[in-house]
Scaffold this active site. Structure first.
Site, PDB file in Angstrom:
ATOM      1  N   HIS A 117       0.842  -1.192   0.000  1.00  0.00           N
ATOM      2  CA  HIS A 117       0.000   0.000   0.000  1.00  0.00           C
ATOM      3  C   HIS A 117       0.880   1.247   0.000  1.00  0.00           C
ATOM      4  O   HIS A 117       1.410   1.628  -1.033  1.00  0.00           O
ATOM      5  CB  HIS A 117      -0.957  -0.004   1.210  1.00  0.00           C
ATOM      6  CG  HIS A 117      -1.978  -1.083   1.138  1.00  0.00           C
ATOM      7  ND1 HIS A 117      -1.986  -2.165   1.990  1.00  0.00           N
ATOM      8  CD2 HIS A 117      -3.027  -1.268   0.310  1.00  0.00           C
ATOM      9  CE1 HIS A 117      -2.996  -2.960   1.686  1.00  0.00           C
ATOM     10  NE2 HIS A 117      -3.649  -2.437   0.668  1.00  0.00           N
ATOM     11  N   CYS A 118       1.045   1.856   1.143  1.00  0.00           N
ATOM     12  CA  CYS A 118       1.679   3.177   1.206  1.00  0.00           C
ATOM     13  C   CYS A 118       3.160   3.180   0.866  1.00  0.00           C
ATOM     14  O   CYS A 118       3.647   4.132   0.261  1.00  0.00           O
ATOM     15  CB  CYS A 118       1.413   3.808   2.561  1.00  0.00           C
ATOM     16  SG  CYS A 118      -0.362   4.033   2.817  1.00  0.00           S
ATOM     17  N   VAL A 119       3.898   2.126   1.245  1.00  0.00           N
ATOM     18  CA  VAL A 119       5.327   2.116   0.899  1.00  0.00           C
ATOM     19  C   VAL A 119       5.486   1.953  -0.612  1.00  0.00           C
ATOM     20  O   VAL A 119       6.254   2.674  -1.243  1.00  0.00           O
ATOM     21  CB  VAL A 119       6.102   1.027   1.675  1.00  0.00           C
ATOM     22  CG1 VAL A 119       7.575   1.046   1.278  1.00  0.00           C
ATOM     23  CG2 VAL A 119       5.969   1.235   3.170  1.00  0.00           C
ATOM     24  N   THR A 122       4.311   5.247  -2.379  1.00  0.00           N
ATOM     25  CA  THR A 122       5.295   6.324  -2.215  1.00  0.00           C
ATOM     26  C   THR A 122       6.537   6.040  -3.053  1.00  0.00           C
ATOM     27  O   THR A 122       7.110   6.949  -3.668  1.00  0.00           O
ATOM     28  CB  THR A 122       5.644   6.508  -0.730  1.00  0.00           C
ATOM     29  OG1 THR A 122       4.445   6.816  -0.010  1.00  0.00           O
ATOM     30  CG2 THR A 122       6.664   7.616  -0.530  1.00  0.00           C
TER      31      THR A 122
END
Length: 182
Positions: A117-119, A122
């Protein structure tokens, strides 16, 4: 090459998920994040913390919830910037790009949660912006998921697929000990 460490979503909401015995990958991630933080801090390199804040009052990452605070292992020091996001990428709607530009950063090391998800989001954004990301494979973790088709995927499978989709074209996927040698 001037490099920054991005510590993504290492917040108490995920410690609460761990305490509930969720299926999880990479149990050594927090220890490796601590090693990366030690290296970057001792070298005087840039460290940026990216925190998620949910907009729903019931979200464990909501700013008023206990889950929104940083896990002690990754608590920011007073001189380290913290950017707050409400979506998946640390760049969307935040000052992260400006912070990196002002510091003359050319490359980022991404670590934290969750891998897929976020890693990953990003890391992909960092590549799109030209930051030559390094994804710290053993300083990232994720959890078991079940897809809309009802198929269950273990955390280790999800983590592996995340690394496989990033390696090469989007990022350099490296273990912590390799990053510490840079």
């Amino acid at each position: 090459m001037k490099t920054a460490l991005l510590v993504i979503d290492v917040q108490m909401a995920l410690a609460h998920v761990d305490a509930a015995a969720a299926g999880r990958s990479c149990p050594e991630a927090e220890g490796n994040i601590a090693l990366l933080l030690e290296k970057f801090r001792s070298a005087g390199d840039t460290v940026v913390h990216v925190h998620h804040h949910g907009t729903d009052l019931d979200d464990p990452f909501h700013p008023d919830a206990a889950g929104s605070s940083a896990q002690p292992i990754a608590a920011p020091t007073p001189d380290e910037p913290v950017v707050v996001k409400t979506g998946s990428s640390g760049f969307a709607g935040t000052s992260l790009q400006e912070i990196l530009q002002d510091a003359g950063i050319e490359r980022v090391v991404t670590c934290g949660a969750t891998a897929n998800h976020c890693v990953e989001s990003t890391t992909r954004s960092a590549a799109d912006l030209g930051y030559r990301p390094i994804y710290a494979s053993d300083a990232v973790w994720t959890y078991d998921i079940t897809g809309p088709d009802g198929v269950h995927h273990s955390a280790n499978q999800v983590h592996s697929v995340s690394m496989a989709t990033l390696e090469g074209e989007i990022a350099s996927v490296r273990k912590t000990h390799e990053i510490l040698m840079m």
